[in-house]
Scaffold this active site. Structure first.
Site, PDB file in Angstrom:
ATOM      1  N   CYS A 194       0.823  -1.214   0.000  1.00 29.22           N
ATOM      2  CA  CYS A 194       0.000   0.000   0.000  1.00 29.22           C
ATOM      3  C   CYS A 194       0.862   1.271   0.000  1.00 29.22           C
ATOM      4  CB  CYS A 194      -0.924   0.000   1.210  1.00 29.22           C
ATOM      5  SG  CYS A 194      -1.959   1.480   1.313  1.00 29.22           S
TER       6      CYS A 194
ATOM      7  N   GLU B  49      -6.951   6.961   7.369  1.00 29.69           N
ATOM      8  CA  GLU B  49      -6.679   7.814   6.215  1.00 29.69           C
ATOM      9  C   GLU B  49      -5.282   8.422   6.329  1.00 29.69           C
ATOM     10  OE1 GLU B  49      -8.345   8.393   3.186  1.00 29.69           O
ATOM     11  OE2 GLU B  49      -9.393   6.628   3.927  1.00 29.69           O
ATOM     12  N   SER B  50      -4.478   8.178   5.286  1.00 28.36           N
ATOM     13  CA  SER B  50      -3.055   8.540   5.338  1.00 28.36           C
ATOM     14  C   SER B  50      -2.833  10.041   5.501  1.00 28.36           C
ATOM     15  CB  SER B  50      -2.334   8.040   4.080  1.00 28.36           C
ATOM     16  OG  SER B  50      -2.849   8.685   2.921  1.00 28.36           O
TER      17      SER B  50
ATOM     18  N   LYS C 157      -9.341  -9.945   6.115  1.00 32.65           N
ATOM     19  CA  LYS C 157      -9.181  -8.927   7.154  1.00 32.65           C
ATOM     20  C   LYS C 157      -9.575  -9.483   8.518  1.00 32.65           C
ATOM     21  CE  LYS C 157     -10.327  -5.401   3.747  1.00 32.65           C
ATOM     22  NZ  LYS C 157     -11.348  -4.462   3.258  1.00 32.65           N
TER      23      LYS C 157
END
Length: 230
Positions: free
Chosen positions: A13, A65-66, A40
């Site tokens: 990712c 959220e990055s 997951k």
């Protein structure tokens, strides 16, 4: 930071890599916990409302959220990676979004169903890189000598091309000296290099080969030629 940090991640990712780079640049200790997004674990679904990586666990608090993770880290740990000027911070955030949009085009490129679509997506990538060439200064980083969150965003973006360039010359880089210099500087930055596992290129090739796409067919043909006749 007093609370222990855990970065919940996936090996491929690029958004995870952003957070890992920022953590490394700030010298903040953290544990990295990889998960399988195809299977997951239940604990992950509880902390990630969107079911995506990265997630930063700050003690018992989950941040997802990055972009949000990077902003939180920049507000709570030194050195600051965003500019001091509010206008420059806004400009940098705009180019962070540009990097995210470029990742979407890259995804369309490696998923392109046929050669015509592949060439079209390659042209879109080239056009985005030309815009970057116009935005860059003398380097070596986006803002000159200072490493910023924009750099943390584009290090993972450029990493894709190490594999793409080994498959074929798609015309991405000719006549873009500033982008080429930036790409090289980021590749040699320890925080960027260490944001992925040593087997990242092999993992990415495996990811590409598993797709029903023009790029996958090119890659399979390349591997077949390297192996030679049975």
């Amino acid at each position: 930071m007093s609370a222990p940090l855990v970065l919940v991640s996936h090996a491929l990712c690029p958004y995870v890599q952003r957070a890992a780079i920022v953590l490394a640049e700030k010298g903040v200790p953290f544990e990295r916990r990889d998960i399988d997004l195809a299977d997951k674990p239940s604990w992950f679904l509880k902390v990630s409302p969107l079911g995506k990586t990265p997630v930063l666990l700050v003690g018992d608090v989950a941040i997802f959220e990055s972009a949000v993770i990077c902003e939180y880290l920049d507000e709570t740990a030194r050195p600051r990676l965003h500019p001091l000027s509010a206008l420059e911070r806004a400009r940098h955030r705009s180019w962070v979004e540009f990097g995210s949009a470029l990742l979407n085009v890259i995804g369309a490129f490696y998923n392109a169903a046929d050669e015509a679509a592949l060439a079209g997506r390659a042209g879109e990538i080239r056009a985005r890189l030309e815009r970057l060439e116009e935005a860059l200064g003398s380097g070596p980083y986006f803002a000159g000598q200072a490493f910023s969150i924009v750099d943390a965003v584009f290090g993972p973006v450029f990493r894709y091309f190490d594999v793409f360039d080994s498959i074929a010359d798609f015309g991405f880089w000719r006549g873009l000296p500033r982008v080429a210099q930036w790409r090289s500087a980021l590749a040699n930055r320890p925080s960027v290099a260490d944001a992925v596992r040593a087997d990242y290129p092999e993992l990415l090739r495996g990811f590409l080969l598993a797709r029903q796409s023009a790029l996958a067919r090119r890659l399979r043909g390349q591997l077949s030629r390297q192996c030679g006749p049975a």
